[in-house]
Write a protein that holds these residues in place. Structure first.
Motif, PDB file in Angstrom:
ATOM      1  N   ALA A   1     -14.918   9.539   0.641  1.00 14.56           N
ATOM      2  CA  ALA A   1     -15.612   8.374   0.084  1.00 14.56           C
ATOM      3  C   ALA A   1     -15.764   8.473  -1.432  1.00 14.56           C
ATOM      4  N   ASP A   2     -15.722   9.686  -1.979  1.00  6.43           N
ATOM      5  CA  ASP A   2     -15.849   9.872  -3.424  1.00  6.43           C
ATOM      6  C   ASP A   2     -14.530   9.694  -4.165  1.00  6.43           C
ATOM      7  N   LEU A   3     -13.443   9.588  -3.438  1.00  8.10           N
ATOM      8  CA  LEU A   3     -12.127   9.412  -4.046  1.00  8.10           C
ATOM      9  C   LEU A   3     -11.769   7.934  -3.959  1.00  8.10           C
ATOM     10  N   LYS A   4     -11.957   7.232  -5.051  1.00  5.20           N
ATOM     11  CA  LYS A   4     -11.890   5.766  -5.066  1.00  5.20           C
ATOM     12  C   LYS A   4     -10.494   5.209  -4.790  1.00  5.20           C
ATOM     13  N   SER A   5      -9.465   6.022  -4.932  1.00  9.09           N
ATOM     14  CA  SER A   5      -8.111   5.529  -4.670  1.00  9.09           C
ATOM     15  C   SER A   5      -7.776   5.469  -3.188  1.00  9.09           C
ATOM     16  N   LEU A   6      -8.581   6.137  -2.345  1.00  9.41           N
ATOM     17  CA  LEU A   6      -8.261   6.201  -0.915  1.00  9.41           C
ATOM     18  C   LEU A   6      -8.595   4.898  -0.212  1.00  9.41           C
ATOM     19  N   HIS A   7      -7.643   4.426   0.548  1.00 12.31           N
ATOM     20  CA  HIS A   7      -7.881   3.296   1.439  1.00 12.31           C
ATOM     21  C   HIS A   7      -8.186   3.829   2.839  1.00 12.31           C
ATOM     22  N   SER A   8      -7.410   4.835   3.256  1.00  9.50           N
ATOM     23  CA  SER A   8      -7.664   5.508   4.530  1.00  9.50           C
ATOM     24  C   SER A   8      -7.072   6.910   4.476  1.00  9.50           C
TER      25      SER A   8
ATOM     26  N   MET B   1       0.838  -1.175   0.000  1.00 13.14           N
ATOM     27  CA  MET B   1       0.000   0.000   0.000  1.00 13.14           C
ATOM     28  C   MET B   1       0.886   1.242   0.000  1.00 13.14           C
ATOM     29  N   HIS B   2       0.513   2.194  -0.805  1.00 16.54           N
ATOM     30  CA  HIS B   2       1.259   3.447  -0.902  1.00 16.54           C
ATOM     31  C   HIS B   2       0.709   4.441   0.126  1.00 16.54           C
ATOM     32  N   VAL B   3       1.610   5.102   0.853  1.00 19.05           N
ATOM     33  CA  VAL B   3       1.224   6.044   1.899  1.00 19.05           C
ATOM     34  C   VAL B   3       1.876   7.396   1.617  1.00 19.05           C
ATOM     35  N   ILE B   4       1.072   8.446   1.780  1.00 16.53           N
ATOM     36  CA  ILE B   4       1.542   9.820   1.594  1.00 16.53           C
ATOM     37  C   ILE B   4       1.316  10.555   2.911  1.00 16.53           C
ATOM     38  N   VAL B   5       2.335  11.281   3.367  1.00 16.37           N
ATOM     39  CA  VAL B   5       2.220  12.062   4.595  1.00 16.37           C
ATOM     40  C   VAL B   5       2.525  13.518   4.259  1.00 16.37           C
ATOM     41  N   HIS B   6       1.589  14.396   4.598  1.00 15.78           N
ATOM     42  CA  HIS B   6       1.770  15.834   4.404  1.00 15.78           C
ATOM     43  C   HIS B   6       1.860  16.529   5.752  1.00 15.78           C
TER      44      HIS B   6
ATOM     45  N   PHE C   1      -0.654  17.114  10.469  1.00 15.31           N
ATOM     46  CA  PHE C   1      -0.152  16.239   9.415  1.00 15.31           C
ATOM     47  C   PHE C   1      -1.287  15.313   9.028  1.00 15.31           C
ATOM     48  N   GLU C   2      -1.282  14.921   7.754  1.00 14.98           N
ATOM     49  CA  GLU C   2      -2.290  13.988   7.283  1.00 14.98           C
ATOM     50  C   GLU C   2      -1.594  12.766   6.728  1.00 14.98           C
ATOM     51  N   VAL C   3      -2.211  11.616   6.958  1.00  7.90           N
ATOM     52  CA  VAL C   3      -1.700  10.349   6.453  1.00  7.90           C
ATOM     53  C   VAL C   3      -2.747   9.812   5.491  1.00  7.90           C
ATOM     54  N   ILE C   4      -2.329   9.613   4.252  1.00  4.22           N
ATOM     55  CA  ILE C   4      -3.221   9.174   3.189  1.00  4.22           C
ATOM     56  C   ILE C   4      -2.703   7.839   2.669  1.00  4.22           C
ATOM     57  N   SER C   5      -3.517   6.794   2.781  1.00  6.64           N
ATOM     58  CA  SER C   5      -3.171   5.495   2.208  1.00  6.64           C
ATOM     59  C   SER C   5      -3.973   5.323   0.932  1.00  6.64           C
ATOM     60  N   VAL C   6      -3.277   5.058  -0.175  1.00  4.05           N
ATOM     61  CA  VAL C   6      -3.937   4.959  -1.473  1.00  4.05           C
ATOM     62  C   VAL C   6      -3.642   3.614  -2.130  1.00  4.05           C
TER      63      VAL C   6
ATOM     64  N   ARG D   1      -5.321  10.122 -10.655  1.00  3.04           N
ATOM     65  CA  ARG D   1      -6.607  10.224 -11.356  1.00  3.04           C
ATOM     66  C   ARG D   1      -7.637  10.924 -10.472  1.00  3.04           C
ATOM     67  N   ASP D   2      -7.674  10.568  -9.188  1.00  2.00           N
ATOM     68  CA  ASP D   2      -8.601  11.233  -8.262  1.00  2.00           C
ATOM     69  C   ASP D   2      -8.291  12.725  -8.140  1.00  2.00           C
ATOM     70  N   MET D   3      -7.012  13.069  -8.199  1.00  2.00           N
ATOM     71  CA  MET D   3      -6.620  14.475  -8.075  1.00  2.00           C
ATOM     72  C   MET D   3      -7.160  15.321  -9.228  1.00  2.00           C
ATOM     73  N   ALA D   4      -7.525  14.704 -10.328  1.00  2.00           N
ATOM     74  CA  ALA D   4      -8.060  15.419 -11.485  1.00  2.00           C
ATOM     75  C   ALA D   4      -9.582  15.601 -11.422  1.00  2.00           C
ATOM     76  N   THR D   5     -10.230  15.072 -10.381  1.00  2.00           N
ATOM     77  CA  THR D   5     -11.687  15.158 -10.283  1.00  2.00           C
ATOM     78  C   THR D   5     -12.129  16.504  -9.722  1.00  2.00           C
ATOM     79  N   ASP D   6     -13.381  16.854 -10.015  1.00  2.74           N
ATOM     80  CA  ASP D   6     -13.943  18.087  -9.461  1.00  2.74           C
ATOM     81  C   ASP D   6     -13.978  18.044  -7.937  1.00  2.74           C
ATOM     82  N   THR D   7     -14.281  16.884  -7.371  1.00  2.75           N
ATOM     83  CA  THR D   7     -14.317  16.740  -5.903  1.00  2.75           C
ATOM     84  C   THR D   7     -12.977  17.134  -5.301  1.00  2.75           C
TER      85      THR D   7
END
Length: 109
Positions: free
Chosen positions: A32-39, A1-6, A60-65, A73-79
């Motif tokens: 929930a609208d961003l389908k790549s998110l795991h957590s 799983m890929h994890v991003i920390v900001h 800080f935010e932890v994003i698991s994708v 792809r999710d980053m290109a959405t209107d949401t």
């Protein structure tokens, strides 16, 4: 799983309560609208050792994708664009790290 920390810093004069309300009511709900998110979770960190309620905070935010490509792809959405536009009025990402979790990891859940 890929994890991003900001690492996130609020803009001068932004009330932390305003940012945290936005995180709870907009950011988390849109996840929930961003389908790549795991957590995804945002964490408050006091910038002072005494950590009193009036101390300035950073976050800080932890994003698991599922994958960096799916997240792009999710980053290109209107949401996602609406989230970024609102976020940018309150805060900035001041540092980013990312990588692959060494599976399986541990969770008490």
């Amino acid at each position: 799983m890929h994890v991003i920390v900001h690492r996130i810093r609020l803009h001068e004069g932004v009330d932390p309560a305003r940012f945290e309300t936005w995180v709870r009511e907009s950011d988390y709900r849109a996840a929930a609208d961003l389908k790549s998110l795991h957590s995804f979770a945002v964490h408050r960190v006091s910038t002072h050792a005494d950590a009193n309620a009036n101390a300035p905070h950073e976050y800080f935010e932890v994003i698991s994708v599922t994958s960096p490509e799916n997240f792009e792809r999710d980053m290109a959405t209107d949401t996602f664009r609406r989230l970024v536009a609102a976020f940018d009025t309150m805060a900035s990402v001041v540092d980013e790290i990312s990588g692959e979790r060494i599976e399986p990891g541990y969770s008490a859940d």
